[in-house]
Design a protein around this motif. Sequence first.
Motif, PDB file in Angstrom:
ATOM      1  N   TRP A 194      19.252 -16.482  32.867  1.00 35.67           N
ATOM      2  CA  TRP A 194      19.763 -16.963  34.149  1.00 35.67           C
ATOM      3  C   TRP A 194      18.822 -16.627  35.300  1.00 35.67           C
ATOM      4  O   TRP A 194      19.169 -16.819  36.455  1.00 35.67           O
ATOM      5  CB  TRP A 194      21.159 -16.377  34.411  1.00 35.67           C
ATOM      6  N   ARG A 250      15.820 -17.378  37.827  1.00 37.80           N
ATOM      7  CA  ARG A 250      15.234 -18.591  38.388  1.00 37.80           C
ATOM      8  C   ARG A 250      13.969 -18.189  39.121  1.00 37.80           C
ATOM      9  O   ARG A 250      14.013 -17.429  40.074  1.00 37.80           O
ATOM     10  CB  ARG A 250      16.206 -19.282  39.345  1.00 37.80           C
ATOM     11  N   LEU A 304      12.047 -22.145  32.170  1.00 34.39           N
ATOM     12  CA  LEU A 304      13.014 -22.186  31.076  1.00 34.39           C
ATOM     13  C   LEU A 304      12.658 -21.144  30.028  1.00 34.39           C
ATOM     14  O   LEU A 304      11.498 -20.757  29.884  1.00 34.39           O
ATOM     15  CB  LEU A 304      13.025 -23.573  30.431  1.00 34.39           C
ATOM     16  N   GLU A 341      14.977 -23.134  25.380  1.00 33.67           N
ATOM     17  CA  GLU A 341      15.418 -24.164  26.315  1.00 33.67           C
ATOM     18  C   GLU A 341      14.324 -25.217  26.504  1.00 33.67           C
ATOM     19  O   GLU A 341      14.601 -26.422  26.523  1.00 33.67           O
ATOM     20  CB  GLU A 341      15.755 -23.538  27.675  1.00 33.67           C
ATOM     21  N   ARG A 399      22.307 -26.448  29.503  1.00 30.36           N
ATOM     22  CA  ARG A 399      21.943 -25.350  30.400  1.00 30.36           C
ATOM     23  C   ARG A 399      20.556 -25.567  30.998  1.00 30.36           C
ATOM     24  O   ARG A 399      20.333 -25.354  32.188  1.00 30.36           O
ATOM     25  CB  ARG A 399      21.990 -24.023  29.637  1.00 30.36           C
ATOM     26  N   ARG A 458      19.718 -26.162  34.898  1.00 24.59           N
ATOM     27  CA  ARG A 458      18.806 -25.232  35.566  1.00 24.59           C
ATOM     28  C   ARG A 458      17.722 -26.008  36.325  1.00 24.59           C
ATOM     29  O   ARG A 458      17.405 -25.696  37.471  1.00 24.59           O
ATOM     30  CB  ARG A 458      18.158 -24.298  34.544  1.00 24.59           C
ATOM     31  N   GLU A 463      22.994 -25.094  37.627  1.00 21.65           N
ATOM     32  CA  GLU A 463      23.576 -24.279  36.568  1.00 21.65           C
ATOM     33  C   GLU A 463      24.421 -23.151  37.148  1.00 21.65           C
ATOM     34  O   GLU A 463      24.174 -22.662  38.249  1.00 21.65           O
ATOM     35  CB  GLU A 463      22.501 -23.719  35.624  1.00 21.65           C
TER      36      GLU A 463
END
Length: 311
Positions: free
Chosen positions: A108, A110, A140, A144, A178, A182, A187
């Motif tokens: 999670w 960023r 990512l 992902e 997800r 994102r 997200e």
Amino acid sequence: MSTANTTDTAGTTSTAGVSGASDAADKAGGAVGTEGSAGSGTPAGGPRLLALAHRLLGSPEEAAQAVRAASRARPAATPTTAPAEITRACLELLRARESLRPVPRGPWDRAWPESRHHPGDTDTQDAQGVQDDLAALDALTPSERVVFVLHDEFALPYEAIAPIIERTPVATRRLDTRARRRLEGTEKMPEPDPERQRSAVAAFHSAARGGDLAALHALLDPDVVLRSDTGAPPPAHGARAVARTLADRAKAALPALVDGLAGLVRAAPDGTPRTVFAFTVLDDRITAVDALADPAHLSRLRLAPETEPAH
């Protein structure tokens, strides 16, 4: 937890489905030159496979490295199976990048920059667009990124991608959702599930106490991160590295509630907490472990004994 529930059918589909990437990669073919792609050890379809690897990695040098590594690992790979092998090689390179970060990123975090526009300079805009695109993909997690590129850009089915990233098709779909959210900036961290959290942490603690490294590995997400506020234990990325780092430390810890969720605590003989292990659990796998030992951090935590058995 094992990925054995991914069916043999999905495993069979993976090589056939991912082979479609060699055709779809024609769309990105201009991103990588063909010079040197037909050299020794490059499988059939080298230019297109290089284009696929380049999109996954964002680097022509690493793309060539991935193609060579896949060829060495599976010298008899055919045009049907080679794309799956190259995708695995790319995934290993992406995970190796993460292992070199001084502070591993969680699912999670960023960290990509805002897009920067350069009015009146088309060449600069195009170049900046490419850089922004790569920066977004770099934010990512490795799994992902693989799912997003293969599914959203090359239209491969989740059943084909799942065995490569060691997940079920359902979990692969959630991972793609997800990643997409994102990248869109929409997200949201899902609400914690205390019962699933307790079950995963209890299983992890039981495996550590039993010295079962394979079971520890199976409970961890392939892209799991271990972070530390003091540098001890050292940060780590990936299921194997995190399992090795935490095996003995978790064995000596006791179950506890950390801010209301299941965790582990290593305490001094007088009961004073020395290190608190807080877990993030998604899709029944541990995706992040935060080792907290800084007194300032420990003083802000709500700690309580874990009294209820795991279900």
